[in-house]
Design an enzyme around this catalytic site. Structure first.
Site, mmCIF file in Angstrom:
data_model
loop_
_atom_site.group_PDB
_atom_site.id
_atom_site.type_symbol
_atom_site.label_atom_id
_atom_site.label_comp_id
_atom_site.label_asym_id
_atom_site.label_seq_id
_atom_site.Cartn_x
_atom_site.Cartn_y
_atom_site.Cartn_z
ATOM 1 N N LYS A 11 -11.758 50.395 -8.293
ATOM 2 C CA LYS A 11 -11.979 49.711 -9.784
ATOM 3 C C LYS A 11 -13.304 49.558 -9.843
ATOM 4 O O LYS A 11 -14.230 49.335 -8.881
ATOM 5 C CB LYS A 11 -11.050 48.579 -9.754
ATOM 6 N N ASP A 152 -7.972 41.511 -5.868
ATOM 7 C CA ASP A 152 -7.794 42.505 -6.407
ATOM 8 C C ASP A 152 -6.680 43.670 -6.367
ATOM 9 O O ASP A 152 -6.653 44.657 -6.939
ATOM 10 C CB ASP A 152 -9.137 43.562 -6.090
HETATM 11 O O1 C5P Z 1 -9.026 37.503 -2.646
HETATM 12 P P1 C5P Z 1 -9.888 38.346 -1.643
HETATM 13 O O2 C5P Z 1 -9.621 38.276 -0.182
HETATM 14 O O3 C5P Z 1 -10.541 39.673 -1.825
HETATM 15 O O4 C5P Z 1 -11.173 37.269 -1.548
HETATM 16 C C1 C5P Z 1 -12.211 37.361 -0.574
HETATM 17 C C2 C5P Z 1 -13.239 36.383 -0.691
HETATM 18 O O5 C5P Z 1 -13.904 36.297 -1.917
HETATM 19 C C3 C5P Z 1 -12.536 35.016 -0.884
HETATM 20 O O6 C5P Z 1 -12.354 34.377 0.473
HETATM 21 C C4 C5P Z 1 -13.602 33.973 -1.589
HETATM 22 O O7 C5P Z 1 -14.450 33.620 -0.799
HETATM 23 C C5 C5P Z 1 -14.308 35.113 -2.628
HETATM 24 N N1 C5P Z 1 -13.678 35.289 -4.056
HETATM 25 C C6 C5P Z 1 -13.834 34.262 -4.602
HETATM 26 N N2 C5P Z 1 -13.552 34.137 -5.699
HETATM 27 C C7 C5P Z 1 -12.678 35.098 -6.446
HETATM 28 C C8 C5P Z 1 -12.314 36.048 -5.451
HETATM 29 C C9 C5P Z 1 -12.953 36.141 -4.333
HETATM 30 O O8 C5P Z 1 -14.812 33.169 -4.225
HETATM 31 N N3 C5P Z 1 -12.070 35.096 -7.696
#
Ligand code: C5P
Length: 307
Positions: A11, A152
């Protein structure tokens, strides 16, 4: 036992608006996601009895460090995806082998790990149904499972183009663009960790007002309109952490790309081009300069089974 194969797309965030850090530890976001035809491939086959989940990773057109960086233990999202789905399906996690073919840069802000998890959810749903007689989860249930694993992942399941809110995991499908887009993806030597980029964003204190992205999407009729509205609130944070990204963006735009931006949390630079030929020429020039570059285009479907 039948082997099952699925693919899922990379993406880019055409627009990535980032709000406050919420008590959940995540930032509220408002994102216009676009899927690209650069696809991860995941195959699930029966494993040796008692071996649990075994992972093998190979790459295609990626530098070796991207493959070496992928964990093959419990920390890999594909293992988490299989364990979560097994629980939802009410079965013990079976002994399986998962082969991952990586085409999306690792730690590049293009959802490579999320695409692996998305493809795994779709493939394992089918594998368990075919081989273990479980009921099939619906698309809605798969999106929910994806959402539990990472922000994502639902978009990598859905593909095409969508608006993502909340953590980026709540999706609204919207009409596809009326034209094909062609991109150059310039990949940096080192990755950037998503939490580090979000932490830098908090330090810089730049959260933005969210716009109506459905309305904004409807105002995009031409590729020039699209180039004009590309934007990423995390760009300044990524550039602060890797100042050379700023030169790279200028370099790619000087080669003729319509617009170049940091993709997601970076450090991949996604550059919108006016044609496939232009994207290929720019990628070739960058590769000649020692900068690893790929091309990709949209539209692209979400995670799906391959024959
Ligand atoms: O959801 P995912 O595991 O991909 O997110 C990785 C990290 O990125 C989260 O632990 C957080 O620190 C940060 N994040 C965030 N806000 C989001 C998505 C991700 O702060 N909307």
């Amino acid at each position: 036992m039948n082997k099952v194969r699925a693919t899922a797309p990379a993406k880019v965030n055409l627009i990535f608006e980032v709000g406050q850090l919420e008590p959940t530890g995540y930032h509220s976001v408002n994102s216009l996601f676009l899927a690209l035809d650069l696809r991860e491939e995941v195959s699930i086959s029966v494993g040796l009895q008692g071996t649990g989940i075994t992972i093998y990773v190979k790459g295609e057109d990626l530098p070796a460090r991207h493959i070496a960086a992928v964990p093959t233990d419990e920390s890999n999202l594909v293992v988490k995806a299989v364990r979560l789905l097994s629980k939802k399906l009410g079965i013990e996690t079976p002994d399986i082998q998962i082969d991952i073919l990586k085409r999306i840069p690792v730690a590049g802000g293009m959802a490579g790990g999320s695409a692996d998890a998305a493809a795994t959810l779709v493939a394992f749903n089918e594998y368990a149904n075919k081989n273990l007689g479980t009921a099939k989860l619906t698309l809605e249930e798969l999106l929910e499972a994806g959402s539990e694993l990472g922000s994502d992942i639902p978009f990598c399941i859905l593909g095409k183009i969508a608006v993502g809110t909340d953590r980026g995991n709540q999706l609204s499908a919207i009409p596809e663009l009326s034209f094909t887009t062609h991109w150059v993806l310039a990949i940096s030597q080192q990755g950037l960790s998503t939490p580090t980029v979000f932490a830098k964003f908090d330090e810089l204190g730049q959260s933005s007002e969210f716009r109506d992205l459905v309305e904004l999407r409807n105002s995009i009729g031409t590729i020039e309109d699209l180039a004009g509205c590309l934007g990423n609130d995390l760009q300044a944070s990524a550039v602060e952490l890797m100042p050379q990204l700023s030169t790279l963006i200028q370099n790619i735009e000087s080669l003729g790309a319509l617009r170049a931006i940091v993709s997601g949390s970076g450090p991949t630079i996604a550059a919108l081009c006016s044609s496939k030929e232009q994207a290929e020429t720019i990628a070739e020039t960058l590769n000649g300069q020692g900068i690893f570059a790929l091309t990709a285009s949209s539209p692209a479907l979400g995670a799906n089974l391959e024959g």
